[in-house]
Motif scaffolding. Structure first.
Motif, mmCIF file in Angstrom:
data_model
loop_
_atom_site.group_PDB
_atom_site.id
_atom_site.type_symbol
_atom_site.label_atom_id
_atom_site.label_comp_id
_atom_site.label_asym_id
_atom_site.label_seq_id
_atom_site.Cartn_x
_atom_site.Cartn_y
_atom_site.Cartn_z
ATOM 1 N N VAL A 122 46.249 -12.251 -74.561
ATOM 2 C CA VAL A 122 47.288 -13.241 -74.284
ATOM 3 C C VAL A 122 48.194 -13.293 -75.506
ATOM 4 C CG1 VAL A 122 47.758 -15.648 -73.706
ATOM 5 C CG2 VAL A 122 45.678 -14.532 -72.830
ATOM 6 N N ILE A 123 49.475 -12.983 -75.284
ATOM 7 C CA ILE A 123 50.435 -12.851 -76.385
ATOM 8 C C ILE A 123 51.575 -13.828 -76.189
ATOM 9 C CG2 ILE A 123 52.123 -11.329 -77.497
ATOM 10 C CD1 ILE A 123 50.401 -8.965 -76.471
ATOM 11 N N GLU A 124 51.923 -14.527 -77.268
ATOM 12 C CA GLU A 124 53.149 -15.325 -77.275
ATOM 13 C C GLU A 124 54.007 -14.836 -78.435
ATOM 14 O OE1 GLU A 124 54.826 -19.894 -77.324
ATOM 15 O OE2 GLU A 124 52.751 -19.518 -76.705
ATOM 16 N N LEU A 125 55.233 -14.426 -78.109
ATOM 17 C CA LEU A 125 56.207 -13.987 -79.104
ATOM 18 C C LEU A 125 57.252 -15.074 -79.257
ATOM 19 C CD1 LEU A 125 56.638 -10.321 -77.827
ATOM 20 C CD2 LEU A 125 55.225 -11.108 -79.727
ATOM 21 N N ASP A 126 57.946 -15.083 -80.385
ATOM 22 C CA ASP A 126 58.962 -16.103 -80.625
ATOM 23 C C ASP A 126 60.128 -15.954 -79.641
ATOM 24 O OD1 ASP A 126 59.782 -13.717 -82.114
ATOM 25 O OD2 ASP A 126 61.369 -14.975 -82.932
ATOM 26 N N LEU A 146 54.346 -2.919 -74.046
ATOM 27 C CA LEU A 146 53.333 -3.887 -74.501
ATOM 28 C C LEU A 146 52.014 -3.671 -73.767
ATOM 29 C CD1 LEU A 146 55.591 -7.047 -74.645
ATOM 30 C CD2 LEU A 146 54.232 -6.189 -76.555
ATOM 31 N N VAL A 147 52.094 -3.503 -72.448
ATOM 32 C CA VAL A 147 50.875 -3.330 -71.642
ATOM 33 C C VAL A 147 50.127 -2.067 -72.065
ATOM 34 C CG1 VAL A 147 49.980 -2.873 -69.315
ATOM 35 C CG2 VAL A 147 51.715 -4.662 -69.671
ATOM 36 N N LEU A 160 48.836 -10.600 -70.796
ATOM 37 C CA LEU A 160 49.519 -11.777 -70.268
ATOM 38 C C LEU A 160 50.451 -12.289 -71.370
ATOM 39 C CD1 LEU A 160 49.915 -14.011 -68.122
ATOM 40 C CD2 LEU A 160 48.025 -15.240 -69.217
ATOM 41 N N LEU A 161 51.743 -12.354 -71.049
ATOM 42 C CA LEU A 161 52.709 -12.895 -72.003
ATOM 43 C C LEU A 161 52.932 -14.367 -71.720
ATOM 44 C CD1 LEU A 161 55.448 -10.102 -72.134
ATOM 45 C CD2 LEU A 161 53.535 -10.482 -73.683
ATOM 46 N N ARG A 162 53.085 -15.140 -72.801
ATOM 47 C CA ARG A 162 53.331 -16.582 -72.674
ATOM 48 C C ARG A 162 54.578 -16.975 -73.444
ATOM 49 N NH1 ARG A 162 49.295 -19.851 -70.656
ATOM 50 N NH2 ARG A 162 47.321 -18.835 -70.298
#
Length: 196
Positions: A122-126, A146-147, A160-162
């Motif tokens: 699970v990734i969250e980018l700015d 990314l995947v 999963l991007l957040r």
């Protein structure tokens, strides 16, 4: 009197030479500054290095855009999924740029959070980094980059991007509808990695 001044000058010169030698000739400026809040990670002397494969967008000779794998050796932080993401953000090196490899993400993109939960990273980018993704099909290719990069890590099957703690709904401009948690099997045929 002139002899005293000469001795003082020599003593001062010795102090300056010793001082410059202690700081590598004045080139030791400490850690690299941050760029837009992104702290550059400098490998620590003796840090363990790991080999990774990342997937970068590339403009191929037939003028089509696709993904291609490239190898990296990076200092390990102990979290291979983060190491791979940071390498992807760093992007192509000079020879790769000369061969038309592209940056998947802007180099100023920051990782807000990254967690591996089960087989999903699970990734969250700015927001600023995400806002710099433009174009179709490039936005989609960034997502699949990314995947593929993250699913190279043993045990990671999906990404999963957040954004602000919620699943990311779209990416890029024009927007590409992000398919939620996705793995390699979900990639369309055109986005699957290619070789030369």
């Amino acid at each position: 009197m002139p002899r005293v001044q000469t001795m003082s000058c020599i003593a001062l010169l010795i102090v300056l030479i010793v001082g410059l030698a202690a700081c590598n000739g004045g080139t030791n400026r400490g850690p690299a500054p941050s760029v837009a809040g992104y702290e550059r990670s400098t490998p620590v002397s003796g840090a363990e290095s790991i080999a990774l494969t990342i997937y970068l967008p590339r403009l191929f000779e037939d003028d089509s855009l696709g993904l291609q794998a490239v190898d990296r050796h990076v200092a390990s932080t102990g979290v291979p999924a983060r190491d791979a993401l940071e390498a992807l953000i760093k992007g192509p090196d000079g020879p790769e740029r000369a061969r038309d490899f592209e940056y998947a993400l802007d180099r100023r993109t920051r990782v807000v959070s990254l967690q591996v939960e089960g087989g999903t990273v699970v990734i969250e980018l700015d927001d600023e980094g995400l806002a710099r993704v433009h174009g179709r099909p490039f936005s989609e290719l960034v997502y699949w980059s990314l995947v593929y990069t993250e699913t190279e890590i043993p045990g990671v099957e999906r990404v999963l991007l957040r954004r602000a703690g919620e699943p990311l709904q779209s990416l890029g401009d024009p927007p590409f509808a992000v398919p939620g948690a996705a793995g390699r099997q979900d990639a369309p045929a055109w986005a699957r990695p290619r070789t030369e």
